[in-house]
Design an enzyme around this catalytic site. Structure first.
Site: not given
Length: 270
Positions: A60-61
């Site tokens: 997600e990052s």
């Protein structure tokens, strides 16, 4: 010690190990996989280290093609970015990759699931006065709705497999049948729920989770007792293939490296 752990004490692997290996086997080489932290990350990285070296792991990052040397503590773990093919902004991950239909598999954990594979990671108990406040949604609702298919991995217990969720964080099949499609949710939804007792898959028509594979040393009665509803059993129930020596060695080595890197006494998730 859980029922599953007890059932496997005479074998050469633990219940957590067979769950992790069974989950990893579902990832095919070359798959683009949006990975959650914890058990999903362990299984996905095990797949990368064994049968699926070309799997593309996205976090997600922003890391794309991450190849961490140890398991990440969070989506912001620096090893993810250092070992990735590239790193992009979180908006690009969600808009271009996920909403653009470029994610083959979303690999998620859960605190609770219900019979239609809806996920709760928000609260246990009433929302306004919960018994437990869980980590929350993160990107899971978007992954669960937009990925082409979803794998869920969690340990099997009556507290985790409940008849009615106190809060639906991420959609599975909602109320079953065609409810997901009627709601306009594009992805196919959860195609497998992998636990330390077996593997559950949705019924093709009703979308209710059905036990289709049981791990060696586990009984149907144990699985039913650990489920908060009257679990359906597939008429052609299979026995999960035992972990091979190579996969077990790779998993244990990965967990030992992780424990050493993070200063832990034990290795991996038990």
């Amino acid at each position: 010690m859980s029922a599953a752990e007890t059932a496997t004490t005479t074998l050469d692997f633990t219940a957590t190990e067979i769950m992790t290996v069974a989950a990893s086997r579902l990832l095919k080489d070359g798959t683009v996989c949006f990975v959650g932290i914890g058990l999903p990350s362990t299984a996905a990285n095990l797949a990368r280290l064994t049968h699926a070296p070309e799997v593309v792991l996205i976090y997600e990052s922003g890391p794309i093609g991450a190849k961490p040397t140890v398991l990440p503590l969070s989506i912001g773990d620096g090893d993810l970015a250092l070992t990735a093919d590239t790193v992009v902004g979180t908006p690009e991950i969600f808009r271009y990759w996920l909403q653009g239909g470029r994610i083959d598999v979303g690999f998620l954990g859960a605190a609770q699931v219900d019979r239609f594979a809806n996920i709760n990671t928000t609260v246990i108990g009433p929302y306004d006065a919960p018994k437990v406040r869980l980590p929350g949604a993160g990107g899971a609702p978007e992954i669960a709705s937009q990925a082409k298919e979803v794998f869920i991995v969690l340990k099997h217990s009556p507290k985790a497999f409940v008849a009615k969720l106190p809060f639906v964080t991420s959609a599975g099949y909602l109320d079953g049948f065609e409810a997901r499609a009627r709601a306009g949710i594009p992805g196919a939804g959860p195609t497998a729920v992998i636990t330390d007792l077996g593997i559950l898959t949705p019924d093709p028509v009703t979308k209710e989770l059905t036990l289709t594979s049981i791990h060696p040393g586990v009984t149907v009665e144990q699985v039913k007792a650990a489920t908060g509803w009257d679990l359906k059993i597939a008429p052609d129930l299979k026995t999960t293939e035992i972990p091979d020596a190579g996969a077990l060695a790779a998993l244990r080595d990965l967990q030992a490296r992780t424990a050493a890197a993070h200063g832990q006494v034990g290795g991996g998730e038990g």
